[in-house]
Scaffold this motif. Structure first.
Motif, PDB file in Angstrom:
ATOM      1  N   UNK A 247       0.835  -1.200   0.000  1.00  0.00           N
ATOM      2  CA  UNK A 247       0.000   0.000   0.000  1.00  0.00           C
ATOM      3  C   UNK A 247       0.867   1.247   0.000  1.00  0.00           C
ATOM      4  N   UNK A 248       0.545   2.201  -0.866  1.00  0.00           N
ATOM      5  CA  UNK A 248       1.353   3.415  -0.957  1.00  0.00           C
ATOM      6  C   UNK A 248       0.832   4.529  -0.086  1.00  0.00           C
ATOM      7  N   UNK A 249       0.560   4.255   1.184  1.00  0.00           N
ATOM      8  CA  UNK A 249       0.026   5.286   2.080  1.00  0.00           C
ATOM      9  C   UNK A 249       0.995   5.521   3.223  1.00  0.00           C
ATOM     10  N   UNK A 250       0.813   6.652   3.904  1.00  0.00           N
ATOM     11  CA  UNK A 250       1.602   6.966   5.094  1.00  0.00           C
ATOM     12  C   UNK A 250       0.860   6.459   6.322  1.00  0.00           C
ATOM     13  N   UNK A 251       1.498   5.559   7.059  1.00  0.00           N
ATOM     14  CA  UNK A 251       0.840   4.940   8.215  1.00  0.00           C
ATOM     15  C   UNK A 251       1.737   5.001   9.437  1.00  0.00           C
ATOM     16  N   UNK A 252       1.115   5.100  10.603  1.00  0.00           N
ATOM     17  CA  UNK A 252       1.791   4.859  11.873  1.00  0.00           C
ATOM     18  C   UNK A 252       1.197   3.588  12.460  1.00  0.00           C
ATOM     19  N   UNK A 253       2.069   2.698  12.954  1.00  0.00           N
ATOM     20  CA  UNK A 253       1.599   1.455  13.566  1.00  0.00           C
ATOM     21  C   UNK A 253       1.976   1.483  15.031  1.00  0.00           C
ATOM     22  N   UNK A 254       0.986   1.323  15.934  1.00  0.00           N
ATOM     23  CA  UNK A 254       1.205   1.453  17.370  1.00  0.00           C
ATOM     24  C   UNK A 254       0.802   0.181  18.104  1.00  0.00           C
ATOM     25  N   UNK A 255       1.688  -0.270  19.007  1.00  0.00           N
ATOM     26  CA  UNK A 255       1.374  -1.403  19.878  1.00  0.00           C
ATOM     27  C   UNK A 255       2.085  -1.191  21.209  1.00  0.00           C
ATOM     28  N   UNK A 265       5.475   1.663  24.564  1.00  0.00           N
ATOM     29  CA  UNK A 265       4.656   1.860  23.370  1.00  0.00           C
ATOM     30  C   UNK A 265       5.623   2.073  22.216  1.00  0.00           C
ATOM     31  N   UNK A 266       5.479   1.256  21.189  1.00  0.00           N
ATOM     32  CA  UNK A 266       6.361   1.404  20.041  1.00  0.00           C
ATOM     33  C   UNK A 266       5.556   1.922  18.853  1.00  0.00           C
ATOM     34  N   UNK A 267       6.142   2.923  18.171  1.00  0.00           N
ATOM     35  CA  UNK A 267       5.510   3.509  16.985  1.00  0.00           C
ATOM     36  C   UNK A 267       6.414   3.237  15.792  1.00  0.00           C
ATOM     37  N   UNK A 278      11.417   3.811  13.625  1.00  0.00           N
ATOM     38  CA  UNK A 278      10.539   3.508  14.750  1.00  0.00           C
ATOM     39  C   UNK A 278      11.020   4.291  15.965  1.00  0.00           C
ATOM     40  N   UNK A 279      10.167   4.372  16.964  1.00  0.00           N
ATOM     41  CA  UNK A 279      10.549   5.044  18.210  1.00  0.00           C
ATOM     42  C   UNK A 279       9.869   4.349  19.384  1.00  0.00           C
ATOM     43  N   UNK A 280      10.603   4.259  20.511  1.00  0.00           N
ATOM     44  CA  UNK A 280      10.067   3.645  21.728  1.00  0.00           C
ATOM     45  C   UNK A 280       9.729   4.722  22.751  1.00  0.00           C
ATOM     46  N   UNK A 281       8.639   4.515  23.476  1.00  0.00           N
ATOM     47  CA  UNK A 281       8.247   5.407  24.561  1.00  0.00           C
ATOM     48  C   UNK A 281       7.982   4.549  25.792  1.00  0.00           C
ATOM     49  N   UNK A 282       8.742   4.797  26.854  1.00  0.00           N
ATOM     50  CA  UNK A 282       8.597   4.030  28.089  1.00  0.00           C
ATOM     51  C   UNK A 282       7.748   4.813  29.085  1.00  0.00           C
ATOM     52  N   UNK A 349      -0.334  -8.639  11.101  1.00  0.00           N
ATOM     53  CA  UNK A 349       1.066  -9.079  11.156  1.00  0.00           C
ATOM     54  C   UNK A 349       1.983  -7.914  11.546  1.00  0.00           C
ATOM     55  N   UNK A 350       1.674  -6.742  11.022  1.00  0.00           N
ATOM     56  CA  UNK A 350       2.457  -5.552  11.382  1.00  0.00           C
ATOM     57  C   UNK A 350       2.317  -5.233  12.864  1.00  0.00           C
ATOM     58  N   UNK A 351       1.088  -5.305  13.363  1.00  0.00           N
ATOM     59  CA  UNK A 351       0.849  -5.059  14.796  1.00  0.00           C
ATOM     60  C   UNK A 351       1.644  -6.042  15.645  1.00  0.00           C
TER      61      UNK A 351
END
Length: 603
Positions: A247-255, A265-267, A278-282, A349-351
């Motif tokens: 898919x040619x879209x801009x997405x953020x995936x959060x889990x 929380x990883x983005x 990606x970035x991690x938030x503790x 699968x991405x999640x």
């Protein structure tokens, strides 16, 4: 009674409520579609989680702010959480800004630059990129391939106003400033660059491959090698942006994942079907908080602060505040942003990929904490034993003097608490009373006297950078102030490596593989780094002042404003007229004078 009265008088409107404890400290900030209903639930319901029950037991007062909408309440809530950092809120502490590629299509002969924020200024933005180094490499590559201008000149006004720069003479710029570069062909290059930054590199790769073979057939092997190298560079760039979606879209995936009361929380940032970073938030103290609640509160704070809104947000759990957060995203984006909670397929699968990464980051963090505890305990116990101290040195302060060739000296004090730097307690000093700039002992005496005459927050152990002479000076100062604190020197060998500790009775050797010696190296490196960087910053400001003195219209006030705003001469030299005019005291004419002056210096 007061709380009962305030609850009854709450309006049935949307807004934000601010809970306070007996010390009038803000302990929780929340938002509500209906203030009266939401706040009343805290005091009437008995079905609270342990965390909420603990919070309610500490509430002694509250305030509220009415808003026009629930979306407005969400933004206000996030701002107040950031301001007060309340104990019972989930706190998003990482305020990092990511780099973007900016193409200034709103000006003639556009430029491509790296920026840290997205503005509604008519330019096109691509990103965010998680690595500024990767983005710089990418932009340099594009500038070289397309021979774009890098100057801040305004065209056509600045055509032929000065000689062409070095980039033109070495073949890295077409020389737009000469006024003979076709604007349409230049804009076609910009369109290709925008296509490239959108992740569509196939066209450019085919073109380069054709030109490589053409040059090779013409026996122009140097040119063929140039195209070959650029094809390899594109390949490297594409490898660094791992493809994961068609898919040619801009997405953020959060889990999110939780371990021992800490959440991660990883983005993941997916741009045009490629994960670019990606970035991690503790988040601490989430023992009694569900994962979906953590993700809900994180998402609202994260996107209220974010400068870039993707086309879609793929998230692990359905958000309790989905309607409000969706409205926030739509308003900031200017069009509909889809929030997906996948149950099957590639998105799920991405999640799962993001969640497993978050779990791994938590495990790594846990191991690091355990290693840090072991290092701290071993290092401090060994220091106590080797230096024959009565107690383990919890707080350590260390001093270094820096200067060069008789110029003004400066000093730095660094602080280590539990074997870790506490940068908020660092102090920097300008040496004021020592006439002889080569008098290191006099400078050390002044700094120690200034620090310990206040007798506040005293350390358990003091280190000075140097040998027996510096140690004796420190002991004299402490004796004069009637302070009993252990003092030692850290000195280096002929190769400028940390060597040993110096006491008043002589040298103390430590095993170089021990945690205590590694701690000494960290302390000496840190105090030396801070002292040198402070000295250089003062020298740089003096250089800036001397260079700015030669510019027409720059007096003391404007010099001070420029130094305060840009910090370094390099940033002033590279600033555009518009960036210079961000300073209130700099008008357009003065900004142009500054720009022209530094442009002339390059010639």
């Amino acid at each position: 009674m007061l709380l009962d009265y305030k609850i009854k008088s709450l309006p049935e409107k949307s807004g934000v409520y601010i809970m306070k404890n007996a010390d009038n400290e803000v302990i929780y900030v929340g938002k509500a579609k209906v203030l009266k209903n939401r706040v009343r639930q805290y005091f009437t319901s008995s079905n609270h989680s342990p965390k909420v029950s603990a919070m309610v037991s500490n509430i002694k007062d509250f305030e509220y702010i009415i808003t026009d909408s629930e979306t407005e309440a969400l933004v206000l809530e996030c701002n107040l959480i950031k301001q007060y950092m309340p104990k019972y809120n989930i706190l998003l502490k990482d305020d990092k800004t990511y780099p973007f590629a900016r193409v200034s299509i709103n000006e003639k002969y556009p430029r491509i630059t790296m920026v840290r924020s997205v503005k509604k200024d008519g330019a096109r933005y691509f990103g965010p990129y998680s690595s500024s180094t990767l983005l710089k490499e990418l932009l340099e590559f594009l500038k070289e391939v397309y021979k774009l201008r890098t100057c801040n000149k305004v065209f056509p006004k600045d055509f032929n106003k000065s000689r062409t720069c070095l980039y033109y003479h070495i073949g890295k710029c077409d020389g737009v400033c000469k006024g003979d570069v076709d604007e349409e062909s230049y804009n076609n290059k910009i369109k290709e660059i925008c296509t490239f930054l959108s992740g569509k590199t196939n066209h450019l790769e085919r073109e380069f491959e054709e030109k490589m073979y053409e040059a090779s057939n013409n026996l122009d092997f140097e040119k063929a090698a140039w195209y070959r190298d650029k094809l390899l560079a594109i390949g490297v760039i594409n490898q660094k942006q791992k493809a994961t979606s068609a898919l040619g879209v801009n997405s953020d995936i959060l889990a999110v994942s939780v371990l021992n009361g800490t959440a991660c929380v990883q983005v993941f940032f997916m741009r045009n079907g490629k994960i670019i970073g990606r970035e991690n938030y503790f988040i601490e103290n989430v023992d009694d908080t569900c994962e979906d609640e953590i993700l809900n509160d994180f998402t609202s704070q994260y996107y209220s602060q974010s400068t870039f809104i993707p086309d879609e947000v793929i998230i692990e759990y359905k958000l309790a505040d989905e309607n409000v957060i969706s409205q926030l995203l739509n308003d900031k984006k200017g069009k509909k942003v889809e929030i997906k909670v996948p149950k099957i397929g590639d998105s799920l699968k991405l999640i799962n990929l993001v969640k497993s990464n978050a779990k791994k980051e938590l495990q790594n963090r846990e191991l690091k904490i355990l290693r840090d505890i072991k290092f701290k305990n071993n290092a401090l116990v060994l220091l106590k034993n080797h230096l024959l101290l009565n107690d383990i040195p919890k707080r350590i302060e260390a001093f270094d003097i820096s200067g060069f060739a008789g110029r003004d000296n400066v000093a730095a004090m660094v602080v280590f608490v539990d074997a870790k730097p506490k940068k908020s307690d660092y102090r920097l000093y300008k040496i004021k009373s020592v006439v002889d700039k080569n008098d290191d002992y006099g400078a050390m005496r002044e700094v120690l006297t200034r620090r310990y005459s206040k007798k506040e927050k005293l350390p358990d152990l003091i280190f000075v950078d140097g040998g027996l002479g510096h140690v004796n000076v420190a002991i004299e100062v402490l004796n004069e102030l009637n302070l009993d604190i252990n003092v030692f020197g850290i000195f280096k060998d002929d190769k400028h490596n940390t060597c040993a500790v110096m006491s008043k009775d002589g040298e103390i050797k430590l095993e170089k593989t021990s945690e205590a010696f590694m701690l000494l190296v960290n302390i000496q490196d840190e105090m030396h780094r801070r002292a040198i960087s402070y000295y250089r910053s003062l020298s740089e400001k003096n250089t800036i002042k001397s260079e700015l003195d030669d510019i027409k219209g720059i007096g003391e006030r404007r010099k001070k404003d420029l130094i305060s705003h840009f910090k370094t001469i390099k940033k002033i030299k590279n600033a555009s007229v518009e960036e210079l005019m961000e300073i209130k005291s700099i008008d357009k004419k003065t900004a142009q004078n500054i720009k022209n002056y530094f442009e002339q210096q390059k010639l």
